[in-house]
Design an enzyme around this catalytic site. Structure first.
Site, PDB file in Angstrom:
ATOM      1  CE1 TYR A  70      -3.716  27.190  40.744  1.00  0.00           C
ATOM      2  CE2 TYR A  70      -3.415  24.879  40.327  1.00  0.00           C
ATOM      3  CZ  TYR A  70      -3.835  25.994  39.695  1.00  0.00           C
ATOM      4  OH  TYR A  70      -4.166  26.369  38.449  1.00  0.00           O
ATOM      5  CG  ASN A 107       6.481  14.523  36.464  1.00  0.00           C
ATOM      6  OD1 ASN A 107       5.508  14.990  35.349  1.00  0.00           O
ATOM      7  ND2 ASN A 107       6.129  14.808  37.538  1.00  0.00           N
ATOM      8  CB  THR A 166      -6.637  23.842  37.056  1.00  0.00           C
ATOM      9  OG1 THR A 166      -5.679  22.675  36.859  1.00  0.00           O
ATOM     10  CG2 THR A 166      -6.956  24.015  38.316  1.00  0.00           C
ATOM     11  CG  ASP A 167      -5.701  18.687  35.150  1.00  0.00           C
ATOM     12  OD1 ASP A 167      -5.255  19.484  35.704  1.00  0.00           O
ATOM     13  OD2 ASP A 167      -5.186  18.001  34.115  1.00  0.00           O
ATOM     14  CD  GLU A 168      -2.602  20.912  39.623  1.00  0.00           C
ATOM     15  OE1 GLU A 168      -2.897  21.358  41.001  1.00  0.00           O
ATOM     16  OE2 GLU A 168      -1.778  21.226  38.964  1.00  0.00           O
ATOM     17  CE  LYS A 171      -7.622  28.340  38.449  1.00  0.00           C
ATOM     18  NZ  LYS A 171      -7.788  29.722  37.827  1.00  0.00           N
ATOM     19  N   PRO A 227      16.065  19.005  38.822  1.00  0.00           N
ATOM     20  CG  PRO A 227      15.114  20.631  39.959  1.00  0.00           C
ATOM     21  CD  PRO A 227      15.834  20.336  38.825  1.00  0.00           C
ATOM     22  CB  VAL A 228      12.993  14.403  38.860  1.00  0.00           C
ATOM     23  CG1 VAL A 228      11.959  13.200  38.763  1.00  0.00           C
ATOM     24  CG2 VAL A 228      13.520  14.818  37.352  1.00  0.00           C
ATOM     25  CB  ILE A 262      -2.441  30.343  29.580  1.00  0.00           C
ATOM     26  CG1 ILE A 262      -1.903  29.116  30.094  1.00  0.00           C
ATOM     27  CG2 ILE A 262      -3.405  29.629  28.575  1.00  0.00           C
ATOM     28  CD1 ILE A 262      -2.507  28.114  31.106  1.00  0.00           C
ATOM     29  CB  THR A 282      -5.041  36.030  43.654  1.00  0.00           C
ATOM     30  OG1 THR A 282      -4.253  37.304  44.062  1.00  0.00           O
ATOM     31  CG2 THR A 282      -5.254  36.091  42.093  1.00  0.00           C
ATOM     32  CG  LEU A 317       8.566  19.177  34.426  1.00  0.00           C
ATOM     33  CD1 LEU A 317       9.127  18.707  35.658  1.00  0.00           C
ATOM     34  CD2 LEU A 317       7.729  17.860  34.052  1.00  0.00           C
ATOM     35  CG  ASP A 376       7.046  13.346  45.718  1.00  0.00           C
ATOM     36  OD1 ASP A 376       6.984  14.061  45.014  1.00  0.00           O
ATOM     37  OD2 ASP A 376       6.320  12.032  45.873  1.00  0.00           O
ATOM     38  NE  ARG A 377       4.429  20.232  43.374  1.00  0.00           N
ATOM     39  CZ  ARG A 377       3.972  20.662  42.082  1.00  0.00           C
ATOM     40  NH1 ARG A 377       3.027  19.957  41.329  1.00  0.00           N
ATOM     41  NH2 ARG A 377       4.612  21.503  41.322  1.00  0.00           N
TER      42      ARG A 377
HETATM   43  P1  NAD Z   1       0.772  32.436  34.923  1.00  0.00           P
HETATM   44  O1  NAD Z   1       1.181  32.438  36.705  1.00  0.00           O
HETATM   45  O2  NAD Z   1       1.831  32.410  33.945  1.00  0.00           O
HETATM   46  O3  NAD Z   1       0.062  33.945  34.884  1.00  0.00           O
HETATM   47  C1  NAD Z   1      -0.830  34.313  35.940  1.00  0.00           C
HETATM   48  C2  NAD Z   1      -1.063  35.997  35.378  1.00  0.00           C
HETATM   49  O4  NAD Z   1      -1.917  36.421  36.547  1.00  0.00           O
HETATM   50  C3  NAD Z   1       0.391  36.757  35.651  1.00  0.00           C
HETATM   51  O5  NAD Z   1       0.499  37.699  34.439  1.00  0.00           O
HETATM   52  C4  NAD Z   1       0.004  37.642  37.057  1.00  0.00           C
HETATM   53  O6  NAD Z   1       0.738  38.830  36.971  1.00  0.00           O
HETATM   54  C5  NAD Z   1      -1.404  37.647  36.799  1.00  0.00           C
HETATM   55  N1  NAD Z   1      -1.915  37.983  38.375  1.00  0.00           N
HETATM   56  C6  NAD Z   1      -1.701  37.212  39.337  1.00  0.00           C
HETATM   57  N2  NAD Z   1      -2.397  37.540  40.319  1.00  0.00           N
HETATM   58  C7  NAD Z   1      -3.353  38.938  40.057  1.00  0.00           C
HETATM   59  C8  NAD Z   1      -3.885  39.845  40.676  1.00  0.00           C
HETATM   60  N3  NAD Z   1      -4.126  39.881  41.785  1.00  0.00           N
HETATM   61  N4  NAD Z   1      -4.571  40.534  39.687  1.00  0.00           N
HETATM   62  C9  NAD Z   1      -4.143  40.625  38.808  1.00  0.00           C
HETATM   63  N5  NAD Z   1      -3.492  39.763  37.929  1.00  0.00           N
HETATM   64  C10 NAD Z   1      -2.915  39.122  38.677  1.00  0.00           C
HETATM   65  O7  NAD Z   1      -0.536  31.360  34.961  1.00  0.00           O
HETATM   66  P2  NAD Z   1      -0.952  30.391  33.790  1.00  0.00           P
HETATM   67  O8  NAD Z   1      -0.004  29.186  33.877  1.00  0.00           O
HETATM   68  O9  NAD Z   1      -0.826  31.420  32.676  1.00  0.00           O
HETATM   69  O10 NAD Z   1      -2.183  30.184  34.242  1.00  0.00           O
HETATM   70  C11 NAD Z   1      -3.408  31.181  33.773  1.00  0.00           C
HETATM   71  C12 NAD Z   1      -4.771  30.461  34.237  1.00  0.00           C
HETATM   72  O11 NAD Z   1      -4.961  29.155  33.565  1.00  0.00           O
HETATM   73  C13 NAD Z   1      -4.776  30.213  35.779  1.00  0.00           C
HETATM   74  O12 NAD Z   1      -5.969  30.607  36.142  1.00  0.00           O
HETATM   75  C14 NAD Z   1      -4.279  28.911  35.895  1.00  0.00           C
HETATM   76  O13 NAD Z   1      -5.024  28.298  37.118  1.00  0.00           O
HETATM   77  C15 NAD Z   1      -5.099  28.216  34.796  1.00  0.00           C
HETATM   78  N6  NAD Z   1      -4.430  26.886  34.231  1.00  0.00           N
HETATM   79  C16 NAD Z   1      -3.129  26.704  34.216  1.00  0.00           C
HETATM   80  C17 NAD Z   1      -2.733  25.756  33.458  1.00  0.00           C
HETATM   81  C18 NAD Z   1      -0.878  25.457  33.259  1.00  0.00           C
HETATM   82  O14 NAD Z   1      -0.675  24.287  32.905  1.00  0.00           O
HETATM   83  N7  NAD Z   1      -0.392  26.454  33.413  1.00  0.00           N
HETATM   84  C19 NAD Z   1      -3.453  24.699  32.929  1.00  0.00           C
HETATM   85  C20 NAD Z   1      -4.926  24.694  33.462  1.00  0.00           C
HETATM   86  C21 NAD Z   1      -5.208  26.000  33.902  1.00  0.00           C
HETATM   87  O1  DAU Z   2      -2.890  20.360  35.662  1.00  0.00           O
HETATM   88  C1  DAU Z   2      -2.910  21.892  35.254  1.00  0.00           C
HETATM   89  C2  DAU Z   2      -2.015  22.523  36.128  1.00  0.00           C
HETATM   90  O2  DAU Z   2      -0.667  22.329  35.744  1.00  0.00           O
HETATM   91  C3  DAU Z   2      -2.429  23.992  36.603  1.00  0.00           C
HETATM   92  O3  DAU Z   2      -3.400  24.169  36.948  1.00  0.00           O
HETATM   93  C4  DAU Z   2      -1.191  24.446  37.257  1.00  0.00           C
HETATM   94  O4  DAU Z   2      -1.254  25.919  37.147  1.00  0.00           O
HETATM   95  C5  DAU Z   2       0.169  24.408  36.683  1.00  0.00           C
HETATM   96  O5  DAU Z   2       1.025  24.779  37.393  1.00  0.00           O
HETATM   97  C6  DAU Z   2       0.330  22.830  36.538  1.00  0.00           C
HETATM   98  O6  DAU Z   2       0.521  22.146  37.764  1.00  0.00           O
HETATM   99  P1  DAU Z   2       1.515  21.094  37.938  1.00  0.00           P
HETATM  100  O7  DAU Z   2       1.756  21.055  39.447  1.00  0.00           O
HETATM  101  O8  DAU Z   2       1.275  19.763  37.438  1.00  0.00           O
HETATM  102  O9  DAU Z   2       2.815  21.805  37.318  1.00  0.00           O
HETATM  103  P2  DAU Z   2       4.284  21.752  37.669  1.00  0.00           P
HETATM  104  O10 DAU Z   2       5.103  22.101  36.263  1.00  0.00           O
HETATM  105  O11 DAU Z   2       4.543  22.667  38.863  1.00  0.00           O
HETATM  106  O12 DAU Z   2       4.649  20.339  37.715  1.00  0.00           O
HETATM  107  C7  DAU Z   2       4.492  19.267  36.671  1.00  0.00           C
HETATM  108  C8  DAU Z   2       4.976  17.997  37.381  1.00  0.00           C
HETATM  109  O13 DAU Z   2       6.509  18.046  37.560  1.00  0.00           O
HETATM  110  C9  DAU Z   2       4.416  17.939  38.657  1.00  0.00           C
HETATM  111  O14 DAU Z   2       4.138  16.307  38.859  1.00  0.00           O
HETATM  112  C10 DAU Z   2       5.667  18.195  39.911  1.00  0.00           C
HETATM  113  C11 DAU Z   2       6.921  17.557  39.042  1.00  0.00           C
HETATM  114  N1  DAU Z   2       8.141  18.661  38.938  1.00  0.00           N
HETATM  115  C12 DAU Z   2       7.924  19.998  38.819  1.00  0.00           C
HETATM  116  C13 DAU Z   2       8.864  20.949  39.074  1.00  0.00           C
HETATM  117  C14 DAU Z   2       8.702  22.381  39.157  1.00  0.00           C
HETATM  118  C15 DAU Z   2       9.351  18.261  39.201  1.00  0.00           C
HETATM  119  O15 DAU Z   2       9.553  16.761  39.200  1.00  0.00           O
HETATM  120  N2  DAU Z   2      10.436  19.075  39.537  1.00  0.00           N
HETATM  121  C16 DAU Z   2      10.178  20.286  39.645  1.00  0.00           C
HETATM  122  O16 DAU Z   2      11.412  21.139  39.778  1.00  0.00           O
END
Ligand code: NAD
Ligand code: DAU
Length: 339
Positions: A153, A252, A125-127, A157, A208-209, A12, A100, A193, A275-276
């Site tokens: 995680y 999913n 995050t919404d989590e 957050k 893998p679901v 992001i 971190t 995912l 499952d997770r």
């Molecule tokens: P990502 O894992 O793709 O990227 C994280 C980045 O942070 C990487 O470039 C990594 O090198 C850097 N990083 C990690 N540890 C670090 C440290 N100690 N010092 C400096 N840099 C460091 O994550 P993303 O999916 O881009 O998520 C970015 C942010 O958005 C996160 O805070 C996450 O919680 C939040 N977020 C993600 C989602 C999603 O769906 N991916 C949704 C809502 C919120």
């Molecule tokens: O809701 C926001 C969050 O979304 C962010 O804060 C997190 O950083 C981001 O990783 C994401 O979290 P999820 O756990 O929802 O995302 P993930 O892609 O890991 O999984 C999405 C859904 O798919 C979840 O229900 C688990 C399932 N899954 C995931 C993987 C990796 C599978 O069924 N199989 C898989 O192999």
């Protein structure tokens, strides 16, 4: 305006840098990133040599280095994307998430206080709200929904969010917090995912679901998230939390089927696996506050966004094939080998 974007070499954060370059080319951007397994400098290749852009390889856990950078740069705005972001990894190894996501954020906020940063925006995050039941489609997360986390995680957050709001109340640090739903789009690491399923389907590997595949996530195209963060950090009220989501809930299993159909691959590739642990059932965001206060609405519908995303992974196979080699292969074996 001098802007610090932490975690800008990740999914992001990099999309946010591209958004800012396009919509606010007058602003200077410093990207701080530790380049963990999830960060990739090649993602930023198109902006690295641009005037008004600086990349700094730094760890937000390194307090001294962070303070030195803030002293040198005198940032106006700090946007904190840097985090350990993958739930499954937090179940394997919580410690780094606490370091971190909590202590690293505290370092950034302490430096922001000392050097008079005008806005500290925490990307959350919404989590942090936990989950909702599948049989209550009338329920949504609002900014008033209690924090009720499920994984290391999301707990890390949530801790950072609460710390940010405490820094506002106690020290008057001008913070804002955004809580977004699941993002998808270009440059997402293929442990998540959607890119994982695209990569496996292309390689004719099992998809893998987890569990039954009924778990629901609320998907938002990454650029819409970036636009929301931009609006909040510039015009949002300090001390406030803003939810971000586009009312796009999907199970999913349906996402996986869409990907297979789009790629012309058989559903027989779907494999239900263990499952997770603590797996959240349903996320659903009520975005009415950010809509009412800042006029934000999502622009990319899922039907278009998923096509664009799949196209991007097809056209950029070198990007993800390089990063899924090495350390990631070991992770994949460990996570899915005995599942
Ligand atoms: P990502 O894992 O793709 O990227 C994280 C980045 O942070 C990487 O470039 C990594 O090198 C850097 N990083 C990690 N540890 C670090 C440290 N100690 N010092 C400096 N840099 C460091 O994550 P993303 O999916 O881009 O998520 C970015 C942010 O958005 C996160 O805070 C996450 O919680 C939040 N977020 C993600 C989602 C999603 O769906 N991916 C949704 C809502 C919120
Ligand atoms: O809701 C926001 C969050 O979304 C962010 O804060 C997190 O950083 C981001 O990783 C994401 O979290 P999820 O756990 O929802 O995302 P993930 O892609 O890991 O999984 C999405 C859904 O798919 C979840 O229900 C688990 C399932 N899954 C995931 C993987 C990796 C599978 O069924 N199989 C898989 O192999």
């Amino acid at each position: 305006m001098n802007l610090l974007v932490t975690g800008g070499a990740g999914f992001i954060g990099s999309n946010f840098i591209f958004y800012e370059r396009k919509h606010h080319p007058e602003d200077r951007i410093v990207c701080l990133d530790a380049l963990t397994y999830a960060g990739n400098l090649s993602t930023l290749a198109s902006v690295l040599d641009q005037p008004g852009f600086r990349f700094v390889k730094m760890d937000i856990r390194d307090r001294e280095a962070v303070f030195a950078l803030f002293e040198e740069e005198k940032f106006d705005i700090v946007v904190n994307f840097a985090a350990e972001s993958h739930v499954d990894r937090s179940i394997e190894n919580p410690g780094i998430f606490l370091e971190t996501n909590i202590l690293g954020t505290a370092n950034l906020m302490d430096a922001s206080r000392k050097y008079g940063v005008g806005r500290f925006h925490q990307v959350s995050t919404d989590e942090v709200y936990g989950d909702l039941p599948l049989d209550r489609p009338d329920l949504f997360f609002t900014e008033e929904t209690p924090i009720h986390t499920s994984s290391p995680y999301s707990s890390s957050k949530a801790a950072a969010d609460l710390l940010a709001l405490a820094y506002y109340r106690t020290f008057g640090l001008p913070v804002s917090v955004s809580r977004c739903s699941n993002n998808y789009g270009p440059y997402q690491f293929p442990e998540k995912l959607i890119p994982l399923m695209i990569a496996n389907a292309l390689a004719d590997k099992p998809l893998p679901v987890y569990g039954t595949g009924e778990n629901v996530r609320d998907w938002l195209y990454v650029e819409d998230h970036c636009k929301a963060v931009d609006l909040i950090m510039r015009n949002g009220r300090v001390g406030e939390v803003y939810n971000i989501g586009g009312h796009n809930e999907m199970a999913n299993i349906n996402i996986v089927k869409i990907i297979l159909k789009e790629l012309g691959k058989p559903e027989s590739l779907i494999t239900f696996v263990a499952d997770r642990k603590g797996h959240d059932m349903r996320y659903a965001i009520d975005p009415s506050k950010i809509h009412a206060e800042l006029g934000w609405l999502p622009e990319t519908m899922f039907a278009d966004g998923i096509k664009k995303t799949i196209r991007w992974y097809l056209d950029n196979q070198e990007w993800w094939k390089t990063i899924v080699s090495g350390e990631y292969q070991q992770y994949y074996e460990k996570m899915y080998g005995n599942r």
